[in-house]
Design a protein around this motif. Sequence first.
Motif, short mmCIF file in Angstrom:
data_model
loop_
_atom_site.label_atom_id
_atom_site.label_comp_id
_atom_site.label_asym_id
_atom_site.label_seq_id
_atom_site.Cartn_x
_atom_site.Cartn_y
_atom_site.Cartn_z
N ILE A 130 0.84 -1.22 0.00
CA ILE A 130 0.00 0.00 0.00
C ILE A 130 0.86 1.25 0.00
CG2 ILE A 130 -1.65 1.34 1.37
CD1 ILE A 130 -2.92 -1.36 2.19
N SER A 131 1.95 1.24 0.76
CA SER A 131 2.77 2.45 0.84
C SER A 131 3.65 2.66 -0.38
CB SER A 131 3.63 2.43 2.11
OG SER A 131 4.53 1.35 2.07
N SER A 132 4.13 1.58 -0.99
CA SER A 132 5.06 1.73 -2.11
C SER A 132 4.49 1.39 -3.47
CB SER A 132 6.29 0.86 -1.86
OG SER A 132 5.92 -0.51 -1.90
N GLY A 133 3.35 0.74 -3.48
CA GLY A 133 2.74 0.37 -4.76
C GLY A 133 3.30 -0.91 -5.34
N THR A 134 4.08 -1.65 -4.56
CA THR A 134 4.62 -2.93 -5.03
C THR A 134 3.50 -3.97 -5.04
OG1 THR A 134 5.28 -3.55 -2.79
CG2 THR A 134 6.94 -2.45 -4.15
N PRO A 135 3.66 -5.03 -5.82
CA PRO A 135 2.61 -6.06 -5.85
C PRO A 135 2.42 -6.70 -4.47
CG PRO A 135 4.11 -6.34 -7.70
CD PRO A 135 4.72 -5.30 -6.80
N PRO A 136 1.17 -6.98 -4.11
CA PRO A 136 0.90 -7.58 -2.80
C PRO A 136 1.32 -9.04 -2.76
CG PRO A 136 -1.12 -7.41 -4.06
CD PRO A 136 -0.06 -6.72 -4.87
N SER A 137 1.67 -9.49 -1.57
CA SER A 137 2.03 -10.89 -1.37
C SER A 137 0.76 -11.73 -1.29
CB SER A 137 2.83 -11.04 -0.07
OG SER A 137 2.00 -10.76 1.04
N SER A 138 0.93 -13.03 -1.37
CA SER A 138 -0.22 -13.92 -1.23
C SER A 138 -0.79 -13.84 0.18
CB SER A 138 0.16 -15.36 -1.58
OG SER A 138 1.19 -15.81 -0.73
N VAL A 139 0.06 -13.61 1.17
CA VAL A 139 -0.40 -13.45 2.56
C VAL A 139 -1.27 -12.20 2.67
CG1 VAL A 139 0.33 -13.04 4.95
CG2 VAL A 139 1.56 -14.69 3.54
N CYS A 140 -0.82 -11.11 2.05
CA CYS A 140 -1.59 -9.87 2.04
C CYS A 140 -2.96 -10.11 1.41
CB CYS A 140 -0.83 -8.79 1.27
SG CYS A 140 -1.79 -7.31 0.89
N CYS A 141 -3.01 -10.75 0.28
CA CYS A 141 -4.29 -11.00 -0.40
C CYS A 141 -5.21 -11.87 0.46
CB CYS A 141 -4.06 -11.65 -1.76
SG CYS A 141 -3.35 -10.51 -2.98
N ALA A 142 -4.64 -12.86 1.10
CA ALA A 142 -5.45 -13.74 1.97
C ALA A 142 -6.03 -12.93 3.13
CB ALA A 142 -4.60 -14.89 2.50
N ALA A 192 -3.90 1.47 -2.22
CA ALA A 192 -4.75 0.49 -1.54
C ALA A 192 -5.78 -0.07 -2.51
CB ALA A 192 -5.42 1.12 -0.33
N LYS A 193 -6.36 0.81 -3.31
CA LYS A 193 -7.35 0.36 -4.29
C LYS A 193 -6.71 -0.58 -5.31
CE LYS A 193 -10.40 4.28 -3.65
NZ LYS A 193 -11.00 5.48 -4.20
N LYS A 194 -5.46 -0.29 -5.67
CA LYS A 194 -4.73 -1.14 -6.61
C LYS A 194 -4.46 -2.51 -5.99
CE LYS A 194 -0.48 -1.27 -9.33
NZ LYS A 194 0.80 -0.61 -9.61
N VAL A 195 -4.07 -2.52 -4.71
CA VAL A 195 -3.80 -3.77 -4.01
C VAL A 195 -5.08 -4.59 -3.90
CG1 VAL A 195 -3.16 -4.77 -1.77
CG2 VAL A 195 -1.79 -2.93 -2.75
N LEU A 196 -6.18 -3.94 -3.53
CA LEU A 196 -7.47 -4.64 -3.44
C LEU A 196 -7.83 -5.26 -4.78
CD1 LEU A 196 -9.41 -2.03 -1.28
CD2 LEU A 196 -9.02 -4.41 -0.64
N SER A 197 -7.68 -4.49 -5.84
CA SER A 197 -8.02 -4.97 -7.17
C SER A 197 -7.12 -6.15 -7.57
CB SER A 197 -7.87 -3.83 -8.18
OG SER A 197 -8.10 -4.29 -9.48
N THR A 198 -5.83 -6.02 -7.32
CA THR A 198 -4.89 -7.09 -7.65
C THR A 198 -5.25 -8.38 -6.91
OG1 THR A 198 -3.12 -5.49 -8.03
CG2 THR A 198 -2.44 -7.76 -7.61
N CYS A 199 -5.72 -8.23 -5.67
CA CYS A 199 -6.08 -9.39 -4.86
C CYS A 199 -7.48 -9.92 -5.16
CB CYS A 199 -5.99 -9.05 -3.37
SG CYS A 199 -4.30 -8.76 -2.81
N GLY A 200 -8.21 -9.22 -6.03
CA GLY A 200 -9.56 -9.65 -6.38
C GLY A 200 -10.59 -9.35 -5.31
N VAL A 201 -10.31 -8.35 -4.50
CA VAL A 201 -11.23 -7.93 -3.44
C VAL A 201 -11.93 -6.65 -3.91
CG1 VAL A 201 -11.45 -7.19 -1.04
CG2 VAL A 201 -9.77 -8.92 -1.65
N THR A 202 -13.25 -6.72 -4.01
CA THR A 202 -13.99 -5.54 -4.45
C THR A 202 -14.16 -4.58 -3.27
OG1 THR A 202 -16.07 -6.66 -3.98
CG2 THR A 202 -15.28 -6.75 -6.23
#
Length: 95
Positions: free
Chosen positions: A41-53, A80-90
Amino acid sequence: MKASHIAVFAIVLVLVLFYEAEVSVAVTCSPTELSSCASAISSGTPPSSVCCAKLKEQKPCLCQYIKNPNLKQYVNSPNAKKVLSTCGVTIPKCN
């Protein structure tokens, strides 16, 4: 015991076990559960699988976080919106 009594007992037992299983699935809303998402969320890097879970687990809590003035800026940030989207969380529609 008669067969009908055994059947009733079995049904009651299944219902109790099912109810207990549902109760234990309840989510505890805690923003610290999302600490694994902090760098994404702070750096815009791709989220980890743990983050998505964790995001998927904490999805029922997102409105609570959005309504919190101390957390709103983080949940509504572009990253944050990008991370949510990447993780498939609406993003929920909060009242």
